[in-house]
Design a protein around this motif. Structure first.
Motif, PDB file in Angstrom:
ATOM      1  N   UNK A 151      29.683  -8.435  56.681  1.00 61.42           N
ATOM      2  CA  UNK A 151      30.218  -7.261  56.164  1.00 61.42           C
ATOM      3  C   UNK A 151      29.307  -6.428  56.070  1.00 61.42           C
ATOM      4  N   UNK A 152      29.840  -5.137  54.986  1.00 64.05           N
ATOM      5  CA  UNK A 152      29.497  -4.074  54.357  1.00 64.05           C
ATOM      6  C   UNK A 152      29.709  -3.994  53.520  1.00 64.05           C
ATOM      7  N   UNK A 153      28.931  -3.179  52.137  1.00 59.85           N
ATOM      8  CA  UNK A 153      28.906  -2.479  50.932  1.00 59.85           C
ATOM      9  C   UNK A 153      29.448  -1.313  50.511  1.00 59.85           C
ATOM     10  N   UNK A 154      30.103  -0.997  50.144  1.00 54.74           N
ATOM     11  CA  UNK A 154      29.757   0.828  49.283  1.00 54.74           C
ATOM     12  C   UNK A 154      30.300   0.668  48.076  1.00 54.74           C
ATOM     13  N   UNK A 155      28.769   0.939  47.082  1.00 54.67           N
ATOM     14  CA  UNK A 155      28.480   1.100  45.841  1.00 54.67           C
ATOM     15  C   UNK A 155      28.785   2.007  45.859  1.00 54.67           C
ATOM     16  N   UNK A 156      29.138   2.871  44.396  1.00 52.90           N
ATOM     17  CA  UNK A 156      29.040   3.960  44.088  1.00 52.90           C
ATOM     18  C   UNK A 156      28.965   4.122  42.481  1.00 52.90           C
ATOM     19  N   UNK A 157      29.261   5.491  41.678  1.00 49.84           N
ATOM     20  CA  UNK A 157      29.236   5.269  40.026  1.00 49.84           C
ATOM     21  C   UNK A 157      27.773   5.012  39.589  1.00 49.84           C
ATOM     22  N   UNK A 158      27.087   5.485  40.679  1.00 46.81           N
ATOM     23  CA  UNK A 158      25.411   5.155  40.051  1.00 46.81           C
ATOM     24  C   UNK A 158      24.889   6.983  40.180  1.00 46.81           C
ATOM     25  N   UNK A 159      24.556   6.901  39.369  1.00 45.87           N
ATOM     26  CA  UNK A 159      23.742   8.264  38.939  1.00 45.87           C
ATOM     27  C   UNK A 159      22.407   8.380  40.422  1.00 45.87           C
ATOM     28  N   UNK A 160      21.891   9.186  41.309  1.00 50.02           N
ATOM     29  CA  UNK A 160      21.196   9.079  41.895  1.00 50.02           C
ATOM     30  C   UNK A 160      19.923   9.124  41.715  1.00 50.02           C
ATOM     31  N   UNK A 161      19.506   9.212  40.614  1.00 44.45           N
ATOM     32  CA  UNK A 161      17.774   8.751  39.873  1.00 44.45           C
ATOM     33  C   UNK A 161      18.564   6.893  39.605  1.00 44.45           C
TER      34      UNK A 161
ATOM     35  N   UNK B 165      18.784   5.170  41.849  1.00 46.47           N
ATOM     36  CA  UNK B 165      19.368   4.167  43.160  1.00 46.47           C
ATOM     37  C   UNK B 165      18.121   3.642  43.260  1.00 46.47           C
ATOM     38  N   UNK B 166      16.850   4.381  42.878  1.00 45.69           N
ATOM     39  CA  UNK B 166      15.954   3.651  43.616  1.00 45.69           C
ATOM     40  C   UNK B 166      15.484   2.348  42.341  1.00 45.69           C
ATOM     41  N   UNK B 167      15.980   2.200  41.398  1.00 52.70           N
ATOM     42  CA  UNK B 167      16.226   0.931  40.311  1.00 52.70           C
ATOM     43  C   UNK B 167      17.128  -0.650  40.952  1.00 52.70           C
ATOM     44  N   UNK B 168      18.616   0.218  41.601  1.00 47.76           N
ATOM     45  CA  UNK B 168      19.592  -0.619  41.939  1.00 47.76           C
ATOM     46  C   UNK B 168      18.823  -1.471  43.202  1.00 47.76           C
ATOM     47  N   UNK B 169      18.021  -0.128  43.833  1.00 43.18           N
ATOM     48  CA  UNK B 169      17.643  -0.813  45.804  1.00 43.18           C
ATOM     49  C   UNK B 169      16.721  -1.287  45.386  1.00 43.18           C
ATOM     50  N   UNK B 170      15.989  -1.488  44.360  1.00 40.27           N
ATOM     51  CA  UNK B 170      14.509  -2.781  44.193  1.00 40.27           C
ATOM     52  C   UNK B 170      15.341  -4.231  43.845  1.00 40.27           C
ATOM     53  N   UNK B 171      16.633  -3.360  42.736  1.00 42.49           N
ATOM     54  CA  UNK B 171      17.669  -5.041  42.071  1.00 42.49           C
ATOM     55  C   UNK B 171      17.802  -5.704  43.130  1.00 42.49           C
ATOM     56  N   UNK B 172      18.405  -4.877  44.751  1.00 43.21           N
ATOM     57  CA  UNK B 172      19.401  -5.405  45.392  1.00 43.21           C
ATOM     58  C   UNK B 172      18.333  -5.879  47.231  1.00 43.21           C
TER      59      UNK B 172
END
Length: 297
Positions: A252-262, A264-271
């Motif tokens: 599957x795939x997920x679409x995650x929004x509600x986040x500010x562009x800035x 994204x890097x931290x959230x990407x590391x966590x994911x």
């Protein structure tokens, strides 16, 4: 008599201010904007005059100011206009117009007819007065456009934090087999149910319940979704991310929004640390959209 609050609105603040007003029991709200100028918005709210003397109105604005400070912004100066009883309902409804999204979607306030120039679009009927707006926020539009770009034909969809239900409605209109939706707010659950009825959906097509990940797991009945929709704030996504594996299938795939562009890097590391491959999919202003898939071993 009624007071109408007009507050110029930076796009970053829309979601937070709507949430705050709803949490305070103020549901007669709208966000005025023109589709051709999405960054020019005005938050409108209608308050019974006898319940809102001047000191209470000043206190209301003061309670909203910290939400702007969270984004290093300053709340704009409010404008208050007094309206007669017979004018407030008409005033409220006139600020909601048919809103084309992407190449073929149309968000339509339930009391309006489809304009002839949009007759070929997929219509999503909404009641803007129920809760959480109708989809004008940039993060919602990013998700809608991503759904349209890759229609979820025949897929099982999970909507985590469904708000008004607009993403689930769009997924079903674009061919999804079924949608399981949850939100921690009872008003959002009611709004999603009401909007599903407005669009003539059978209860089994869009199932909605109050709760979070655990409730969504129950709705999915141990059969993970093919597509996860999650349009909530970045810190909440981060907190919920360890549970995504139980609600999204291996392919599957997920679409995650509600986040500010800035953010994204931290959230990407966590994911990525949790085993997800993360791809920035789109952005609008300061808001971003991420796509996640399981990492290939």
């Amino acid at each position: 008599m009624w007071w109408r609050l007009s507050l110029p609105l930076q796009p970053e603040l829309e979601e937070s201010l709507l949430w705050k007003l709803t949490a305070m029991g103020l549901h007669r709200v709208a966000v005025q904007h023109a589709p051709e100028a999405p960054d020019q918005r005005t938050l409108l709210a209608w308050l019974p005059a006898h319940e809102w003397p001047q000191d209470q109105r000043l206190e209301l604005i003061a309670s909203l100011a910290p939400l702007a400070e969270t984004f290093d912004l300053q709340l704009a100066d409010p404008q208050w206009d007094e309206l007669a009883d017979e004018d407030w309902s008409r005033s409220w409804k006139q600020h909601w117009q048919p809103d084309p999204v992407g190449k073929g979607l149309l968000i339509l306030p339930a009391w309006l007819s489809v304009p002839e120039e949009h007759a070929q679009r997929l219509v999503l009927k909404m009641d803007p007065g129920s809760a959480f707006g109708t989809g004008s926020h940039p993060t919602t539009r990013l998700c809608l456009e991503a759904l349209e770009a890759a229609p979820p034909q025949g897929l099982r969809v999970a909507d985590l934090g469904c708000g008004s239900g607009v993403l689930g409605l769009a997924a079903l209109g674009l061919g999804a087999r079924e949608v399981m939706a949850v939100d921690t707010d009872s008003l959002a659950v009611r709004a999603t149910s009401e909007n599903a009825s407005l669009n003539g959906l059978a209860p089994e097509a869009l199932r909605v319940a109050q709760g979070s990940l655990e409730t969504l797991e129950t709705l999915l009945a141990s059969q993970p979704s093919d597509l996860l929709l999650c349009n909530i704030l970045a810190p909440v996504i981060e907190a919920l991310a360890p549970g995504f594996q139980s609600i999204l299938s291996a392919q599957g795939r997920g679409l995650l929004s509600g986040l500010l562009v800035e953010q994204a890097p931290r959230l990407t590391d966590v994911l990525e640390a949790l085993g997800w491959s993360v791809q920035p999919l789109a952005s609008q202003g300061r808001w971003g959209l991420l796509e996640i898939r399981r990492k290939v071993q």
